[in-house]
Write an enzyme that holds these catalytic residues in place. Structure first.
Site, PDB file in Angstrom:
ATOM      1  N   GLU A 155      72.399  14.418 100.048  1.00 31.02           N
ATOM      2  CA  GLU A 155      73.372  13.818 100.951  1.00 31.02           C
ATOM      3  C   GLU A 155      74.585  14.733 101.062  1.00 31.02           C
ATOM      4  OE1 GLU A 155      76.231   9.808 100.984  1.00 31.02           O
ATOM      5  OE2 GLU A 155      75.079  10.394  99.198  1.00 31.02           O
ATOM      6  N   ASP A 201      77.165  17.815  82.008  1.00 31.94           N
ATOM      7  CA  ASP A 201      77.718  19.155  82.244  1.00 31.94           C
ATOM      8  C   ASP A 201      79.024  19.016  83.018  1.00 31.94           C
ATOM      9  OD1 ASP A 201      77.962  21.898  82.239  1.00 31.94           O
ATOM     10  OD2 ASP A 201      76.489  22.247  83.827  1.00 31.94           O
ATOM     11  N   LEU A 251      78.384  15.361 101.341  1.00 32.79           N
ATOM     12  CA  LEU A 251      79.664  14.703 101.116  1.00 32.79           C
ATOM     13  C   LEU A 251      80.775  15.655 101.548  1.00 32.79           C
ATOM     14  CD1 LEU A 251      79.219  13.104  97.560  1.00 32.79           C
ATOM     15  CD2 LEU A 251      78.847  12.051  99.793  1.00 32.79           C
TER      16      LEU A 251
END
Length: 297
Positions: free
Chosen positions: A95, A200, A97
């Site tokens: 997706e 992370d 963003l």
């Protein structure tokens, strides 16, 4: 078939809506994969590509993002659309963003609060349903009930084995092995609930959308001590103070965090040595010496 046509077909099949003809532009960033924006007249996606041998990295990243998206109540996390391998190419489609918003103190406080909420999603043991990767380094995640045992075998000893194979000095390996053997003494009575982790979490893997929504991405997800995410967030410059204030307002860190932070950061420093070499060996050696001094060794 060109990579562009491969991606158009994969996106069309995954979304059930024809996609293309598409145009591609460099999205910048990343030291492992190539990142690009891929869009037609109606839709835009963020795409990572690499050689075909990166397919496993993309598959486990997609699984991690799916789990984080399902668990997050407020954090904006990019949804995986599709991933795969075709010929010499591997790819992951996410997706899109619109990142690059300004966080400010209020935004970073919200990011801390939302990370604490994510960590409230728990499992019965430490680990994950599959091994994955930290950067491009394999990361084992075999389920274990004991956090100390998990961190010893799946994190510290694993990285030390890789460091030895890479040619790290004898002193680092021997002192590292001593630290692993005395990990129970270092962790003491710290028996954390296995929390859902990003895995992370440094400044390069968090941002804000242009509308100000906190977002995290590029995970190395598993269930473990929530403080490992916080320790990593402090390793390379750290986040603003407001982030930690927001987190602690929801779920304060436990006593002894400062020592555990050093231990958890050691995992990432060893990984950076295994990936990049150089000064990280000396940094890891200093950390091991400080941690051993904590328990009289």
């Amino acid at each position: 078939m060109t990579l562009e046509r491969i991606l158009e077909t994969a996106i069309s099949e995954a979304t059930g809506t024809p996609f293309g003809p598409a145009r591609s532009s460099d999205a910048g960033g990343g030291c492992i994969h190539q990142a690009r924006l891929f869009e037609d007249e109606h839709r835009r996606f963020f795409v990572k590509t690499n050689r075909s041998d990166a397919a496993a990295l993309f598959a486990t990243e997609a699984q991690a993002l799916t789990e984080l998206v399902a668990a997050a109540t407020a954090l904006r996390i990019p949804r995986p659309i599709t991933h795969g391998q075709h010929g010499a190419h591997a790819f992951l489609v996410l997706e899109y963003l619109p990142l690059g918003g300004r966080g400010g103190p209020a935004g970073y406080r919200q990011l801390g609060e939302q990370l604490a909420a994510l960590h409230a999603v728990t499992a019965s043991e430490h680990g994950w349903h599959t091994d994955n990767f930290i950067g491009s380094t394999p990361q084992p995640n075999t389920w274990q009930p004991s956090w100390s045992a998990f961190f010893r075998t799946q994190r510290l000893e694993h990285q030390l084995d890789l460091a030895q194979a890479r040619g790290a000095g004898r002193r680092l390996i021997e002192r590292g092995a001593k630290l692993a053997a005395h990990l129970d003494a270092l962790l003491g009575d710290h028996h954390p609930t296995p929390s859902l982790l990003h895995g992370d979490l440094w400044g390069g893997n968090a941002d804000f959308t242009r509308s100000g929504e906190p977002t995290i991405y590029d995970p190395a997800t598993y269930y473990g001590d929530r403080e490992t995410d916080l320790a990593m967030s402090e390793l390379f410059g750290g986040f603003p103070t407001a982030f930690y204030e927001g987190y602690d307002a929801i779920w304060p860190r436990s006593d002894g965090y400062a020592v555990r932070r050093e231990l958890y950061q050691l995992y990432h420093v060893l990984n950076h040595y295994n990936l990049f070499g150089g000064m990280y060996q000396q940094q890891a050696q200093r950390q091991i010496d400080r941690l051993l001094a904590e328990i009289g060794h």
